[in-house]
Design an enzyme around this catalytic site. Structure first.
Site, short mmCIF file in Angstrom:
data_model
loop_
_atom_site.label_atom_id
_atom_site.label_comp_id
_atom_site.label_asym_id
_atom_site.label_seq_id
_atom_site.Cartn_x
_atom_site.Cartn_y
_atom_site.Cartn_z
N ASP A 82 -50.08 -14.56 -20.22
CA ASP A 82 -51.40 -15.14 -20.45
C ASP A 82 -51.65 -15.10 -21.95
O ASP A 82 -51.51 -14.02 -22.56
CB ASP A 82 -52.45 -14.29 -19.68
CG ASP A 82 -53.84 -14.92 -19.69
OD1 ASP A 82 -54.20 -15.56 -20.70
OD2 ASP A 82 -54.56 -14.77 -18.68
N LYS A 142 -49.22 -15.33 -33.99
CA LYS A 142 -48.84 -13.95 -34.37
C LYS A 142 -47.50 -13.56 -33.75
O LYS A 142 -46.67 -12.92 -34.38
CB LYS A 142 -49.93 -12.96 -33.93
CG LYS A 142 -51.18 -13.03 -34.74
CD LYS A 142 -51.03 -12.47 -36.15
CE LYS A 142 -51.07 -10.96 -36.14
NZ LYS A 142 -51.02 -10.43 -37.53
N SER A 159 -55.10 -30.15 -29.74
CA SER A 159 -56.56 -30.07 -29.85
C SER A 159 -57.18 -31.17 -28.99
O SER A 159 -56.71 -31.44 -27.88
CB SER A 159 -56.94 -30.18 -31.33
OG SER A 159 -58.32 -30.03 -31.51
N LYS A 177 -61.84 -26.11 -29.85
CA LYS A 177 -60.87 -27.03 -30.48
C LYS A 177 -61.12 -27.13 -31.99
O LYS A 177 -60.17 -27.28 -32.77
CB LYS A 177 -60.94 -28.40 -29.82
CG LYS A 177 -60.55 -28.42 -28.34
CD LYS A 177 -59.10 -28.04 -28.10
CE LYS A 177 -58.65 -28.36 -26.68
NZ LYS A 177 -57.31 -27.89 -26.37
C1 HXC Z 1 -69.36 -23.37 -15.16
C2 HXC Z 1 -67.48 -22.05 -14.94
C3 HXC Z 1 -66.76 -23.13 -14.34
C4 HXC Z 1 -67.46 -24.37 -14.17
C5 HXC Z 1 -65.44 -21.41 -14.46
N1 HXC Z 1 -66.61 -21.02 -14.98
N2 HXC Z 1 -65.49 -22.70 -14.07
N3 HXC Z 1 -68.75 -22.17 -15.34
N4 HXC Z 1 -68.76 -24.45 -14.60
N5 HXC Z 1 -66.88 -25.44 -13.61
C6 HXC Z 1 -66.94 -19.69 -15.47
C7 HXC Z 1 -66.83 -18.65 -14.37
O1 HXC Z 1 -67.97 -18.64 -13.53
C8 HXC Z 1 -66.71 -17.36 -15.18
O2 HXC Z 1 -67.94 -16.95 -15.71
C9 HXC Z 1 -65.89 -17.82 -16.40
O3 HXC Z 1 -66.02 -19.24 -16.47
C10 HXC Z 1 -64.43 -17.47 -16.26
O4 HXC Z 1 -63.93 -18.06 -15.07
P1 HXC Z 1 -62.69 -17.47 -14.27
O5 HXC Z 1 -62.38 -18.40 -13.16
O6 HXC Z 1 -62.95 -16.05 -13.94
O7 HXC Z 1 -61.58 -17.48 -15.38
P2 HXC Z 1 -60.05 -17.79 -15.27
O8 HXC Z 1 -59.54 -17.48 -13.90
O9 HXC Z 1 -59.39 -17.15 -16.41
O10 HXC Z 1 -59.99 -19.39 -15.40
C11 HXC Z 1 -60.05 -20.03 -16.63
C12 HXC Z 1 -60.73 -21.40 -16.51
C13 HXC Z 1 -60.14 -22.19 -15.34
C14 HXC Z 1 -60.58 -22.16 -17.79
C15 HXC Z 1 -62.20 -21.11 -16.23
O11 HXC Z 1 -60.83 -23.42 -15.18
C16 HXC Z 1 -58.68 -22.49 -15.45
O12 HXC Z 1 -57.84 -21.56 -15.44
N6 HXC Z 1 -58.28 -23.76 -15.53
C17 HXC Z 1 -56.86 -24.15 -15.53
C18 HXC Z 1 -56.44 -24.56 -16.86
C19 HXC Z 1 -57.21 -25.78 -17.39
O13 HXC Z 1 -58.42 -25.87 -17.20
N7 HXC Z 1 -56.54 -26.67 -18.03
C20 HXC Z 1 -57.18 -27.86 -18.54
C21 HXC Z 1 -56.62 -28.15 -19.80
S1 HXC Z 1 -57.09 -29.82 -20.23
P3 HXC Z 1 -68.83 -15.76 -14.99
O14 HXC Z 1 -70.05 -15.65 -15.85
O15 HXC Z 1 -69.13 -16.25 -13.61
O16 HXC Z 1 -67.96 -14.52 -15.00
C22 HXC Z 1 -58.00 -29.66 -21.57
C23 HXC Z 1 -58.40 -31.00 -22.12
C24 HXC Z 1 -59.43 -30.84 -23.20
O17 HXC Z 1 -58.29 -28.64 -22.03
C25 HXC Z 1 -59.76 -32.15 -23.80
C26 HXC Z 1 -60.28 -33.18 -22.85
C27 HXC Z 1 -60.60 -34.53 -23.42
#
Ligand code: HXC
Length: 294
Positions: A82, A142, A159, A177
């Site tokens: 991670d 790092k 980004s 970003k």
């Molecule tokens: C509001 C949310 C949420 C949502 C999560 N959270 N999803 N809040 N709306 N839809 C909140 C949770 O409630 C929690 O806060 C905190 O975020 C952490 O969530 P966890 O699920 O515990 O974290 P984790 O398991 O580490 O998951 C990380 C994540 C998840 C980013 C939240 O979505 C994930 O792993 N996604 C997979 C990777 C990904 O998203 N890739 C996309 C890359 S594309 P609380 O307060 O409840 O504790 C990209 C493109 C960008 O980045 C550019 C686009 C144009």
């Protein structure tokens, strides 16, 4: 009838770049298990590189590593961890160097995203995305820097363009970003004298990715992407992969500290007040439209 807009075809890198330009080179890619980063890694392997992909889901990484190795006849290894945990990155880097003896290129691509307004973002939600995207990129630098210094290699950070103009529901990702862009620029000037280059690729709307599917939430106004734009289509993973080949190649040896949007010109369109592409292809109709509104 108004003329049709031209659609730029997607380019296959094998028709432009030599097969072996990256022979003997090794890439370490975070977020390489799927989507854009998988495509960037595959392109480098198709042109001779070996690879280590890093991510949280071992099943997916293992499957992708096999798929890429089979498809390119190069070697790709899966390294689990991670980016929020520096020790897991250090272990993965060590495994990569034990396997291949070096690291030349690093792609900092691991990212997290979801749509949420500031009013609905918890402190932990904001912090989580900052930790994955920005601090995760720093942790990756790092862990890899001593090896990239040894090979006089190069970094690419993935980004986005969404922080150039304010994007609703994306405060967390925009802040993250922007931090990545700054990190890469400082890395470029600090490490230039050690032979390292560092650049950012900022993908615009790229189709057929999980990240894009997640953001195309029809219940949020404006979050669904449409085709079109200056090149007549949304992006393909190959568009980002081709930019990667160029930036890691010696042809880019005078390019460092830069941010390269790969967005088909979409970001410029966000500020236009006129219907597009009619405004360009059929100016008379636009004139009539404006007069009718006055
Ligand atoms: C509001 C949310 C949420 C949502 C999560 N959270 N999803 N809040 N709306 N839809 C909140 C949770 O409630 C929690 O806060 C905190 O975020 C952490 O969530 P966890 O699920 O515990 O974290 P984790 O398991 O580490 O998951 C990380 C994540 C998840 C980013 C939240 O979505 C994930 O792993 N996604 C997979 C990777 C990904 O998203 N890739 C996309 C890359 S594309 P609380 O307060 O409840 O504790 C990209 C493109 C960008 O980045 C550019 C686009 C144009």
């Amino acid at each position: 009838m108004a003329p049709q807009a031209y659609v730029q075809p997607v380019c296959d890198s094998t028709s432009i770049f030599k097969d072996d330009i990256f022979k003997g080179k090794v890439v370490f890619c975070t977020g390489g298990g799927s989507g854009i980063c998988k495509g960037m890694t595959e392109a480098l392997m198709r042109h001779g590189a070996d690879a280590a992909i890093f991510g949280r889901k071992l099943d997916r990484l293992t499957q992708t590593a096999k798929e890429l190795s089979d498809a390119t006849k190069r070697t790709c290894i899966a390294t689990q961890g991670d980016v929020r945990q520096p020790e897991s990155l250090k272990d993965a880097v060590q495994k990569t160097v034990e396997k291949f003896g070096r690291i030349d290129f690093v792609i900092c691509g691991a990212a997290g995203n979801f749509l949420a307004p500031i009013s609905g973002l918890s402190e932990n939600a904001f912090k989580t995305v900052m930790e994955i995207d920005t601090i995760g990129s720093y942790n990756t630098v790092k862990a890899t820097l001593p090896h990239v210094r040894s090979s006089r290699g190069s970094y690419i950070f993935v980004s986005a363009t969404l922080h150039y103009n304010a994007t609703p529901y994306q405060a967390h990702v925009s802040a993250a970003k922007a931090g990545i862009d700054a990190l890469s620029q400082v890395l470029a000037i600090e490490e230039g004298p050690h032979g390292i280059r560092s650049n950012v690729i900022s993908p615009g709307p790229i189709g057929n990715t999980e990240g894009m599917d997640r953001l195309s939430n029809k219940s949020v106004p404006g979050s669904g992407w449409i085709s079109g734009g200056p090149v007549g289509r949304i992006g393909d993973i190959k568009d980002v992969a081709n930019a990667t080949l160029f930036l890691f190649s010696d042809a880019a040896s005078f390019i460092t500290g830069q941010v390269l949007p790969v967005d088909g010109g979409w970001e410029h369109l966000r500020t236009t007040q006129l219907p597009y592409p009619q405004a360009v292809l059929d100016p008379d109709s636009v004139g009539k439209m404006i007069k009718a509104r006055m």
